[in-house]
Design an enzyme around this catalytic site. Sequence first.
Site, short mmCIF file in Angstrom:
data_model
loop_
_atom_site.label_atom_id
_atom_site.label_comp_id
_atom_site.label_asym_id
_atom_site.label_seq_id
_atom_site.Cartn_x
_atom_site.Cartn_y
_atom_site.Cartn_z
N LYS A 134 0.72 -0.84 0.01
CA LYS A 134 -0.08 0.32 0.19
C LYS A 134 0.60 0.83 0.09
O LYS A 134 1.82 1.35 0.32
CB LYS A 134 -0.72 0.21 1.23
CG LYS A 134 -2.52 -0.99 1.45
CD LYS A 134 -2.67 -1.35 2.13
CE LYS A 134 -3.98 -2.44 2.86
NZ LYS A 134 -4.93 -2.22 3.44
N TYR A 187 -11.87 -1.37 -3.77
CA TYR A 187 -12.77 -1.31 -2.60
C TYR A 187 -14.13 -1.70 -2.04
O TYR A 187 -15.12 -1.71 -1.95
CB TYR A 187 -11.86 -0.98 -1.42
CG TYR A 187 -11.03 -1.40 -0.88
CD1 TYR A 187 -10.48 -2.36 -0.04
CD2 TYR A 187 -9.72 -1.10 -1.15
CE1 TYR A 187 -9.17 -3.21 0.36
CE2 TYR A 187 -8.28 -1.33 -0.44
CZ TYR A 187 -8.03 -2.22 0.24
OH TYR A 187 -6.97 -3.26 1.09
N ASN A 230 -2.17 -0.21 7.07
CA ASN A 230 -1.66 -1.57 7.44
C ASN A 230 -0.47 -1.81 5.89
O ASN A 230 -0.37 -3.15 6.50
CB ASN A 230 -2.44 -2.33 7.50
CG ASN A 230 -3.49 -2.29 6.57
OD1 ASN A 230 -3.40 -2.33 6.04
ND2 ASN A 230 -4.20 -3.08 7.35
N HIS A 253 -2.20 -5.30 1.11
CA HIS A 253 -3.46 -6.15 1.32
C HIS A 253 -3.10 -7.43 0.42
O HIS A 253 -2.27 -7.67 -0.36
CB HIS A 253 -3.99 -5.11 0.06
CG HIS A 253 -4.97 -5.82 -0.84
ND1 HIS A 253 -5.96 -6.26 -0.15
CD2 HIS A 253 -5.93 -6.94 -1.46
CE1 HIS A 253 -7.55 -7.38 -0.93
NE2 HIS A 253 -7.35 -7.21 -1.66
N GLU A 302 -9.79 -9.57 -7.77
CA GLU A 302 -8.14 -8.67 -7.87
C GLU A 302 -7.20 -8.88 -8.80
O GLU A 302 -7.02 -7.55 -8.91
CB GLU A 302 -8.22 -8.90 -6.29
CG GLU A 302 -9.16 -7.96 -5.45
CD GLU A 302 -8.96 -8.39 -4.08
OE1 GLU A 302 -7.45 -8.70 -3.85
OE2 GLU A 302 -9.68 -8.15 -3.11
P1 ATP Z 1 -7.07 -5.92 3.08
O1 ATP Z 1 -8.62 -5.99 2.11
O2 ATP Z 1 -6.66 -4.78 3.01
O3 ATP Z 1 -6.07 -7.23 2.77
P2 ATP Z 1 -8.07 -6.98 5.37
O4 ATP Z 1 -8.51 -7.82 4.39
O5 ATP Z 1 -7.24 -7.34 6.86
O6 ATP Z 1 -7.20 -5.74 4.67
P3 ATP Z 1 -10.32 -5.63 5.43
O7 ATP Z 1 -11.50 -5.62 6.25
O8 ATP Z 1 -10.77 -6.50 3.94
O9 ATP Z 1 -9.76 -6.18 6.32
O10 ATP Z 1 -10.50 -4.09 5.24
C1 ATP Z 1 -10.10 -3.80 3.84
C2 ATP Z 1 -8.63 -2.86 4.58
O11 ATP Z 1 -9.99 -1.34 4.86
C3 ATP Z 1 -7.76 -2.70 5.65
O12 ATP Z 1 -7.11 -3.51 5.89
C4 ATP Z 1 -7.45 -1.91 6.31
O13 ATP Z 1 -6.71 -0.31 5.75
C5 ATP Z 1 -9.00 -0.78 6.39
N1 ATP Z 1 -9.71 -1.05 7.58
C6 ATP Z 1 -10.93 -1.94 7.96
N2 ATP Z 1 -10.98 -1.76 9.29
C7 ATP Z 1 -11.09 -0.61 9.51
C8 ATP Z 1 -11.04 0.09 10.94
N3 ATP Z 1 -11.92 -0.34 11.99
N4 ATP Z 1 -10.45 1.66 10.35
C9 ATP Z 1 -9.54 1.65 9.50
N5 ATP Z 1 -10.02 1.29 8.54
C10 ATP Z 1 -10.28 -0.21 8.60
MG MG Z 2 -9.41 -7.51 2.54
#
Ligand code: ATP
Ligand code: MG
Length: 139
Positions: free
Chosen positions: A9, A49, A112, A115, A126
């Site tokens: 990211k 997303y 974080n 992804h 994706e």
């Molecule tokens: P990713 O899809 O990016 O791999 P993930 O599958 O671990 O991450 P998801 O639930 O799909 O988590 O959320 C997508 C992204 O949205 C997260 O990686 C993070 O960057 C952001 N995100 C998720 N939850 C929160 C939250 N509570 N507050 C802020 N940002 C969030």
């Molecule tokens: Mg995810």
Amino acid sequence: MERTLSIIKPDGVGRGLIGDVVKRLEASGLTILAMKMIHMTKTQAQGFYAVHRERPFFDSLTDFMSSGPAVVMVLEGENAIARYRELMGATNYKEAAEGTIRRDFATDIEKNVVHGSDAPETAAFEISYFFNAFEINPR
Ligand code: ATP
Ligand code: MG
């Protein structure tokens, strides 16, 4: 064999973490079939997303994902989806296991670093969102 989409990211690229992430991917035995740097528009980030469009963090997340360049990769291996998610660690870096990418490098639940796709159907969507067939190098 399974394929998954990885993104380093904009926070990871901006903080100089491309090498650290790629080193862990290669060390894990996953094969990188494709890799490029892109700078998503807000619209492209919203499309990527789209599953999260109703979430309160959607606008902030898509601002962040379009805030600078990111590195997108196609990874392949046995159980690649689960193996890569294990390397990444939990979404919230504070809950991520020791030695995971997010535990070691993330600074924020949103920023974080990486992804990873979460299922075969999302991986297929994706991968095709960023790569055409000619850009993916079969092994
Ligand atoms: P990713 O899809 O990016 O791999 P993930 O599958 O671990 O991450 P998801 O639930 O799909 O988590 O959320 C997508 C992204 O949205 C997260 O990686 C993070 O960057 C952001 N995100 C998720 N939850 C929160 C939250 N509570 N507050 C802020 N940002 C969030
Ligand atoms: Mg995810």
